[in-house]
Design an enzyme around this catalytic site. Structure first.
Site, mmCIF file in Angstrom:
data_model
loop_
_atom_site.group_PDB
_atom_site.id
_atom_site.type_symbol
_atom_site.label_atom_id
_atom_site.label_comp_id
_atom_site.label_asym_id
_atom_site.label_seq_id
_atom_site.Cartn_x
_atom_site.Cartn_y
_atom_site.Cartn_z
ATOM 1 N N GLU A 1 0.828 -1.215 0.000
ATOM 2 C CA GLU A 1 0.000 0.000 0.000
ATOM 3 C C GLU A 1 0.861 1.264 0.000
ATOM 4 O O GLU A 1 0.423 2.335 0.400
ATOM 5 C CB GLU A 1 -0.952 -0.026 1.199
ATOM 6 C CG GLU A 1 -1.848 -1.247 1.237
ATOM 7 C CD GLU A 1 -3.260 -1.031 0.670
ATOM 8 O OE1 GLU A 1 -3.804 0.065 0.821
ATOM 9 O OE2 GLU A 1 -3.803 -1.994 0.074
ATOM 10 N N HIS B 1 -3.831 1.560 7.841
ATOM 11 C CA HIS B 1 -2.451 1.839 7.423
ATOM 12 C C HIS B 1 -1.690 2.340 8.646
ATOM 13 O O HIS B 1 -2.275 2.963 9.540
ATOM 14 C CB HIS B 1 -2.398 2.960 6.363
ATOM 15 C CG HIS B 1 -2.905 2.565 5.010
ATOM 16 N ND1 HIS B 1 -3.695 3.394 4.247
ATOM 17 C CD2 HIS B 1 -2.727 1.450 4.275
ATOM 18 C CE1 HIS B 1 -3.977 2.804 3.094
ATOM 19 N NE2 HIS B 1 -3.404 1.625 3.091
ATOM 20 N N CYS C 1 -2.469 11.304 4.069
ATOM 21 C CA CYS C 1 -2.882 10.395 2.985
ATOM 22 C C CYS C 1 -2.832 11.089 1.641
ATOM 23 O O CYS C 1 -2.631 10.457 0.613
ATOM 24 C CB CYS C 1 -4.325 9.936 3.174
ATOM 25 S SG CYS C 1 -4.622 9.000 4.650
HETATM 26 O O1 SUG Z 1 -7.641 2.975 0.877
HETATM 27 N N1 SUG Z 1 -10.369 5.144 1.104
HETATM 28 C C1 SUG Z 1 -8.951 4.958 1.102
HETATM 29 C C2 SUG Z 1 -8.300 5.923 2.058
HETATM 30 C C3 SUG Z 1 -6.803 5.874 1.974
HETATM 31 C C4 SUG Z 1 -6.130 6.654 3.037
HETATM 32 N N2 SUG Z 1 -4.730 6.605 2.871
HETATM 33 C C5 SUG Z 1 -3.816 6.519 3.841
HETATM 34 N N3 SUG Z 1 -4.124 6.208 5.072
HETATM 35 N N4 SUG Z 1 -2.590 6.720 3.531
HETATM 36 C C6 SUG Z 1 -8.563 3.523 1.487
HETATM 37 O O2 SUG Z 1 -9.170 2.978 2.416
HETATM 38 C C7 SUG Z 1 -12.643 4.915 0.256
HETATM 39 C C8 SUG Z 1 -13.364 4.882 -1.066
HETATM 40 C C9 SUG Z 1 -14.856 4.789 -0.920
HETATM 41 O O3 SUG Z 1 -15.335 4.150 -0.002
HETATM 42 O O4 SUG Z 1 -15.586 5.390 -1.768
HETATM 43 C C10 SUG Z 1 -11.156 4.635 0.144
HETATM 44 O O5 SUG Z 1 -10.724 3.964 -0.755
#
Ligand code: SUG
Length: 441
Positions: free
Chosen positions: A175, A246, A363
Site C-alpha cells: 500500500e 495503514h 494520505c
Molecule cells: O484505501 N479510502 C482509502 C483511504 C486511503 C487513506 N490513505 C492513507 N491512510 N494513507 C482507502 O481505504 C474509500 C473509497 C470509498 O469508499 O468510496 C477509500 O478507498
C-alpha cells in the site's frame, strides 16, 4: 552533501470523488457510504492544503487524477452495451458496487501511490520508485498501472529508477508510503517499513492487514537499501481491527521526529529499535509518544491526529493536522503538549471531503526526498505554484459538480463531463495529449 529536501506531491482530487463505502477496515469510508459528496469542494480543499504548505515554505507538487470511470474495466468484466449509456445502465443495474469502484477517485490518496527511496539511500545512487499494487481492494487495484505510467512521466530520466508494482497477490500486498517512514539522520536515511502481516505470527481477525512483510522486504531489496538503512516492524493487529488500516493512521515521522501512539507497533521495543538504528546513523530521535489514556485508538481513528504531516520550517517542525483534531479536546491537548516538547506550531486544515473517506492530510501526499538536480528534472506539470492554483480552481469551478450522489454515477452525461475536464487538465499541466487512456484510444 547537496541539499536534499522533502517535497510533497498531493493527489489532485478527481471529478468523480464519491462515497461508496468501498474500503473494508476503513471506518470513515463505511460511515459515510451512500452520502452525497461535493467534488468541487473536495478539489478546492486539496488546493487550499497545498497553498498552506507552500506558504510555509515547504516544496509542494501535485499529481493529476486518474481517468474514471474505467469503462474498459466494465467491459472486461462482461458488461456490455451498444453505447456508453447502455454500458453504465447495465453495470448500475447488476452491480452498483462495481460501477462505484470503476468511478472511485481514490488515487487522490497519493501516500498510497508508491514507496520511494531517495538517491542517498540506494545502492546505485538513483531515486527508486515502487508503485503500490493496492491489491487488497478492487477499486484501488485499478490505480497501479496508471500510477506507474504517471510517475514515469512525471519523474523522467536517468536519475529515477522506476520499478513495476509488485505481483498483485495477497502475499505481496503493498500500500505504498502509508506504511513507510523516512527519517533523516546525518549519516543518511533510515527507512522504517511497517507491515500488518507476515507469513507467520499474529494477524488481525476482523479487518484485513493490507501490507505484508514480504512486500516491504521486496521493496527494500530492489531499492538496494543497505541493511542499516531499513527496519521492518509489525503493526499491532488489534489496532488494524480498530480501524487502523495503514500505519499512517497511528504514527507519523519526518526528519528526526516521530509521533506515535503506544498501540502502533506490536513489539514493545519497536521505538527503542528505531532510536538505536537512527543513532547508528548519527541521528538523535525525538520520540513523541501518545498514550491510550491521552487519546484512545478510537479517537485517533476519528480525529486522524497521526495522519498529520510533520514538516520542517525555518521555525522548526510544524504539524499539519486535520480540523477534526482542533475540535477534539483529547487531540488538541496532545498537540498543546507537543508544543512544549519541540513542536514549533500546528495548523488545522479542513480536508473534510477526503476525511469522510478516511483520508487525512498525510494520505493526500506522496513525499519524496530530492536533491536540487533531481528537483530540476521533474516534469513541470507536477509543480504547484500560486498561479497554477488559481488556474486549477477556475478549471474545477468550470468542470466539477457541486454534488455527486452514488445513484448519479449512472448518469450517462458524467463520463463525458469528466473527459472534458481531464482533457483540459492535460493542457493546463502540459502533460501532453496522450496522458489519459481516452486520449490514446
Ligand atoms: O484505501 N479510502 C482509502 C483511504 C486511503 C487513506 N490513505 C492513507 N491512510 N494513507 C482507502 O481505504 C474509500 C473509497 C470509498 O469508499 O468510496 C477509500 O478507498
Amino acid at each position: 552533501m547537496a541539499t536534499r529536501l522533502e517535497m510533497n506531491f498531493d493527489g489532485l482530487v478527481g471529478p468523480s470523488h464519491n462515497y461508496a463505502g468501498l474500503a473494508i477496515g476503513n471506518v470513515a469510508s463505511a460511515t459515510h457510504a451512500g452520502q452525497a459528496s461535493a467534488p468541487r469542494r473536495a478539489v478546492i480543499e486539496g488546493l487550499e492544503k497545498m497553498a498552506a504548505l507552500h506558504a510555509l515554505g515547504v516544496p509542494q507538487g501535485l499529481l493529476p487524477p486518474q481517468e474514471r470511470p474505467r469503462l474498459d474495466v466494465l467491459r472486461e468484466l462482461g458488461f456490455a452495451g451498444a453505447d456508453e449509456a447502455a454500458l453504465l445502465a447495465a453495470a448500475a443495474k447488476e452491480a452498483p458496487g462495481i460501477l462505484a469502484a470503476v468511478y472511485s477517485a481514490s488515487a487522490m490518496w497519493s501516500a498510497n501511490a508508491a514507496t520511494i527511496s531517495p538517491s542517498g539511500d540506494t545502492s546505485d545512487g538513483r531515486v527508486h520508485i515502487s508503485p503500490a499494487n493496492l491489491q487488497s481492494s478492487f477499486h484501488r487495484s485499478l490505480e497501479a498501472a496508471d500510477t506507474a505510467r504517471a510517475l514515469a512521466r512525471l519523474f523522467p530520466g536517468e536519475r529515477f529508477r522506476h520499478h513495476a508494482p509488485l505481483p498483485a497477490t495477497p502475499a505481496f500486498g503493498d500500500e505504498g508510503a502509508a506504511n513507510h517512514t523516512y527519517l533523516d539522520a546525518p549519516g543518511g536515511g533510515l527507512e522504517v517499513f511497517v507491515f500488518g502481516r507476515a507469513s507467520s505470527g499474529p494477524t488481525p481477525t476482523r479487518f484485513p492487514a493490507r501490507q505484508t512483510r514480504a512486500a516491504s522486504e521486496a521493496v527494500a531489496r530492489r531499492h538496494g537499501l543497505a541493511p542499516e538503512r531499513a527496519l521492518f516492524l509489525q503493526q499491532r493487529p488489534e489496532a488494524i481491527d480498530a480501524g487502523v488500516f495503514h500505519n499512517d493512521v497511528i504514527a507519523v515521522g519526518h526528519g528526526r521526529w516521530l509521533l506515535w501512539h503506544e498501540q502502533a507497533f506490536l513489539a514493545e521495543d519497536a521505538v527503542a529499535r528505531i532510536r538505536e538504528r537512527f543513532a547508528a546513523l548519527g541521528g538523535e530521535l525525538v520520540s513523541w509518544r501518545v498514550t491510550s489514556e491521552e487519546l484512545s485508538v478510537a479517537e485517533a481513528v476519528r480525529t486522524y491526529l497521526f495522519n498529520s504531516q510533520i514538516v520542517s520550517t525555518g521555525a522548526g517542525p510544524v504539524l499539519i493536522a486535520p480540523k477534526e483534531c482542533e475540535e477534539s479536546d483529547a487531540a488538541r491537548a496532545v498537540v498543546e503538549r507537543l508544543k512544549g516538547e519541540g513542536l514549533a506550531d500546528a495548523r488545522f486544515l479542513d480536508v473534510r471531503q477526503s476525511m469522510r473517506n478516511g483520508g487525512g492530510p498525510a494520505c493526500l501526499r506522496l513525499r519524496v526526498q530530492l536533491g536540487e538536480e533531481e528537483r530540476a528534472a521533474i516534469h513541470p506539470g507536477a509543480a504547484y505554484t500560486p498561479e497554477r492554483h488559481a488556474a486549477l480552481k477556475a478549471w474545477a469551478e468550470k468542470h466539477y459538480r457541486e454534488e455527486l450522489k452514488p445513484a448519479e454515477l449512472a448518469d450517462p452525461r458524467l463520463p463525458g463531463e469528466i473527459r472534458a475536464a481531464l482533457d483540459e487538465l492535460t493542457q493546463l499541466l502540459d502533460l501532453g495529449g496522450d496522458f489519459y487512456r481516452f486520449q490514446r484510444a
